[in-house]
Design a protein around this motif. Structure first.
Motif, short mmCIF file in Angstrom:
data_model
loop_
_atom_site.label_atom_id
_atom_site.label_comp_id
_atom_site.label_asym_id
_atom_site.label_seq_id
_atom_site.Cartn_x
_atom_site.Cartn_y
_atom_site.Cartn_z
N SER A 10 44.67 37.22 38.02
CA SER A 10 45.36 38.31 38.73
C SER A 10 45.77 39.42 37.77
O SER A 10 45.66 40.61 38.09
CB SER A 10 46.59 37.76 39.46
OG SER A 10 46.22 36.86 40.48
N ALA A 20 40.86 42.46 45.00
CA ALA A 20 40.69 41.03 45.28
C ALA A 20 39.44 40.54 44.56
O ALA A 20 38.53 41.32 44.24
CB ALA A 20 40.57 40.77 46.78
N THR A 49 44.11 37.57 45.38
CA THR A 49 44.71 38.91 45.38
C THR A 49 46.00 38.86 44.57
O THR A 49 46.84 37.98 44.80
CB THR A 49 45.03 39.36 46.82
OG1 THR A 49 43.84 39.28 47.60
CG2 THR A 49 45.53 40.79 46.84
N LEU A 98 43.81 45.04 52.13
CA LEU A 98 43.13 45.56 50.95
C LEU A 98 42.85 47.05 51.04
O LEU A 98 42.50 47.68 50.03
CB LEU A 98 41.81 44.80 50.74
CG LEU A 98 41.92 43.29 50.55
CD1 LEU A 98 40.54 42.69 50.36
CD2 LEU A 98 42.83 42.96 49.37
#
Length: 368
Positions: A10, A20, A49, A98
């Motif tokens: 991440s 993502a 994500t 997103l």
């Protein structure tokens, strides 16, 4: 451990502004979650994500595996009817919000099947190559990963030791390969081998990726055996070359050259060295002996959960080695239509150098 991997991924995504990462069934999904799924007609997709719990889209029949997950997951399942699958993908992407962000994937792993479901669920997103993010994590192994690889090497070596006494003049390459597979399983390899063993002799040994055939072992052959084992998600990859009866003086010469090149490649590895320098160290030995044109492939490749992964040991790769990286050193010389030789070891970069996990003799041994 798996939560830490997800967090490091991440962090890398945030730096590269990737909204993502999407992984389908395969080693990276297992690396991040501890779960195993095989590639099939039903898609399995992990969506990672930053700042949110990872989402796993999977068929209902696989949901019994979720209690084996090594990290927290939001599971979204779909039934057998493919008409309902797009709905689940759309719900998953809607929940992640997103927007017009980028979704990173591994191009050599991600299929058109999964791509179509993601893109149809949200055509505002774009798909990008995110393989460098996961490769940077997987290429540096921790202690547990290296121990699994050591065990995979031990299994492979013991399997070959049990197989060689069975070799006979007149035995086919295919029959010898089959015996090796049996011994790999008997010695404790996981059923899914990293690759089908290469057993090639004489003219077939001049083809680096020859498939075992009905050709029979004959006096004068060089016999290449390239094989590996699997253990706790990690693999080994080794090659040794043997003499079948008495062989020509030139075949002794090319074997000795490959052996010296293998040693030079192994000794060149250490933290801070570029991958291309390992290739150069092995290649210059073979070129100096006059066989440069017969060394037709890179010197090696990274190894871990997959037999071929980062870092790649080739002459143009500027990537710098770090402690914990694992790769093969496998120089070869191939005399088209005649014979060939390759000697390969699995090595791990240590704080001070590179350690070979394999220790089978590298000298030319006559086996029958």
């Amino acid at each position: 451990m798996h939560r830490e991997r997800l967090q490091r991924l991440s962090t890398g995504m945030e730096h590269q502004k990737i909204a993502a990462m999407a992984f389908n069934s395969g080693p990276s999904l297992t690396y991040l979650t501890g779960l195993h799924f095989h590639l099939m007609e039903r898609p399995v997709v992990l969506l990672v994500t930053p700042g949110k719990q990872a989402v796993l889209i999977l068929p209902e029949l696989e949901q019994g595996k979720l209690d084996q997950a090594a990290c927290g997951l939001t599971a979204m399942t779909y039934p057998e009817n493919p008409d309902n699958w797009s709905t689940v993908f759309r719900q998953a992407l809607d929940g992640l919000k997103l927007g017009k962000g980028r979704i990173g994937v591994e191009p050599r792993q991600f299929r058109l099947l999964e791509y179509n479901y993601l893109f149809s669920a949200n055509d505002n997103v774009s798909i990008t190559d995110g393989s460098n993010l996961i490769a940077s994590l997987r290429s540096v192994k921790d202690h547990g990963e290296i121990e699994a690889m050591k065990q995979a090497v031990t299994i492979a070596q013991e399997a070959l030791k049990a197989t060689l006494p069975l070799a006979r003049i007149g035995m086919s390459e295919k029959d010898l390969a089959n015996e090796l597979v049996i011994q790999l399983l008997r010695q404790g390899s996981d059923p899914a081998l990293p690759f089908s063993p290469i057993v090639s002799a004489g003219p077939n040994a001049a083809k680096p990726h020859a498939k075992p055939s009905e050709r029979k072992l004959s006096v004068g052959d060089l016999l290449i055996i390239d094989w590996g084992a699997s253990c706790r998600n990690y693999v080994s990859d080794l090659t040794r070359t043997f003499a079948v009866g008495e062989v020509e003086p030139e075949y002794h010469r090319i074997h000795n050259t490959a052996q010296m090149a293998n040693r030079a490649g192994r000794e060149a590895g250490k933290p801070g060295v570029a991958c291309k320098m390992i290739d150069h160290a092995a290649r210059v030995v073979i070129e100096s002996a006059g066989y440069g044109d017969q060394f037709t492939h890179r010197t090696g490749h990274g190894i871990g959960m997959e037999c071929h992964e980062d870092p790649y040991i080739r002459g143009d790769n500027e990537e710098i080695l770090e402690a914990g990286m694992a790769y093969t050193v496998e120089p070869g010389i191939y005399l088209g239509g005649r014979n060939g030789v390759r000697i390969e070891d699995t090595v791990v970069v240590t704080a001070a150098g590179a350690q070979s996990l394999s220790d089978l003799p590298r000298e030319l041994v006559t086996i029958c």
